[in-house]
Write an enzyme that holds these catalytic residues in place. Sequence first.
Site, short mmCIF file in Angstrom:
data_model
loop_
_atom_site.label_atom_id
_atom_site.label_comp_id
_atom_site.label_asym_id
_atom_site.label_seq_id
_atom_site.Cartn_x
_atom_site.Cartn_y
_atom_site.Cartn_z
N GLU A 108 4.36 5.83 8.34
CA GLU A 108 5.06 7.13 8.25
C GLU A 108 4.13 8.27 8.68
O GLU A 108 4.59 9.28 9.22
CB GLU A 108 5.60 7.33 6.82
N HIS A 119 -0.80 4.84 7.38
CA HIS A 119 0.55 4.35 7.06
C HIS A 119 1.49 4.68 8.21
O HIS A 119 1.36 5.74 8.84
CB HIS A 119 1.03 4.98 5.76
N GLY A 142 11.32 0.19 4.24
CA GLY A 142 12.44 0.98 3.75
C GLY A 142 13.79 0.56 4.31
O GLY A 142 14.77 1.28 4.17
N GLY A 199 6.76 0.15 -1.56
CA GLY A 199 7.30 1.50 -1.62
C GLY A 199 8.42 1.58 -2.63
O GLY A 199 8.21 1.68 -3.84
N GLY A 200 9.66 1.51 -2.14
CA GLY A 200 10.85 1.72 -2.97
C GLY A 200 10.85 0.98 -4.30
O GLY A 200 11.13 1.57 -5.35
N ASN A 205 2.96 2.28 -3.39
CA ASN A 205 2.93 3.51 -2.59
C ASN A 205 4.14 4.35 -2.98
O ASN A 205 5.26 4.05 -2.59
CB ASN A 205 2.97 3.13 -1.10
N TRP A 206 3.87 5.39 -3.77
CA TRP A 206 4.99 6.20 -4.30
C TRP A 206 5.49 7.24 -3.30
O TRP A 206 6.43 7.99 -3.61
CB TRP A 206 4.56 6.88 -5.59
N LYS A 207 4.85 7.35 -2.15
CA LYS A 207 5.30 8.29 -1.11
C LYS A 207 5.53 9.69 -1.73
O LYS A 207 4.79 10.09 -2.61
CB LYS A 207 6.55 7.73 -0.42
N SER A 220 9.76 -3.67 2.35
CA SER A 220 10.89 -4.18 1.57
C SER A 220 10.51 -5.33 0.63
O SER A 220 11.27 -6.28 0.46
CB SER A 220 12.04 -4.58 2.49
N GLU A 222 2.15 -3.92 7.79
CA GLU A 222 3.41 -3.27 7.49
C GLU A 222 4.25 -3.16 8.76
O GLU A 222 4.18 -2.13 9.46
CB GLU A 222 3.14 -1.88 6.91
P1 PGA Z 1 9.15 -0.17 1.22
O1 PGA Z 1 7.86 0.63 1.75
O2 PGA Z 1 8.65 -1.17 0.19
O3 PGA Z 1 10.04 0.86 0.62
O4 PGA Z 1 9.75 -0.88 2.39
C1 PGA Z 1 6.62 -0.01 1.97
C2 PGA Z 1 5.61 0.99 2.44
O5 PGA Z 1 5.98 1.92 3.18
O6 PGA Z 1 4.41 0.90 2.10
#
Ligand code: PGA
Length: 265
Positions: free
Chosen positions: A97, A95, A173, A234-235, A9-11, A213, A167
Amino acid sequence: MRKHLIAANWKMYKTPSESATFFETFLPLIREFRSVDVAIFPSITSVPAVIDAVKGTSVKVGAQDMHWMDDGAYTGETSPIMLLALGVSHVLVGHSERRQYFNETDETVNLKARSAIRHGLVPVICVGEDDAERQAGRTGEVLARQVAIALRGIEPHATGGLIFAYEPVWAIGTGKSATPEITETAHKMIRNYIADSLNEAVAKSTRILYGGSVKPENASSLCGMLDIDGALIGGASLDPGSLATIIHEAAGSRRLKPRTSRLDV
Ligand code: PGA
């Protein structure tokens, strides 16, 4: 046996040219790993560049969100028909977010999941409790509600490769990943709630990813658990070497722990 899926997930990161550059390094690093499925969820403006870059490979491309309507006066939104026209096969739904910053509710998650399935897109439905809910011992109740509402009105025979992502909001994050044991317990709950809403056959075949994470250092222990069918990252997915290492770790993980859930998959 459910095949692991590693999803990135590149956000709101990477322009089209940055996305193309990522694949120049990434694709040679994962060439031999057929035992793990891979999907990339770039921002919508980079979808064409990513589709172009992965042509001829088994890497799937998804969108990070969509509207549930086919078209209409909804400024700024993208419809499932538009996603299909781009060549997208998967879509993230709900998601945290989106739930936290853009007023996504359990009800809109349901509308989006149903619309995705109706159009032949695979929804990756994200669920998870926040820190206060976990501290209050409400994790099971929150997951039960999120799963039940997300699946309302969906027929078991029409689920088309449905995927869930657990999640926990407190792990996204933050660098604070859930332990494999916490995650395994939550995944078993989610699988049982899917069985309650649809049926056991769908629950057994549905992949449940963990997100929050995930890094090269913890990917193997997480993916080694029986009910964890991959990761949504994500990250750590923004760097090609890091994402490729996670894929290698998932491919090498062993799922040998005895199964204790209600469902013996
Ligand atoms: P993260 O994000 O790996 O940066 O914690 C995961 C996500 O939001 O899908």
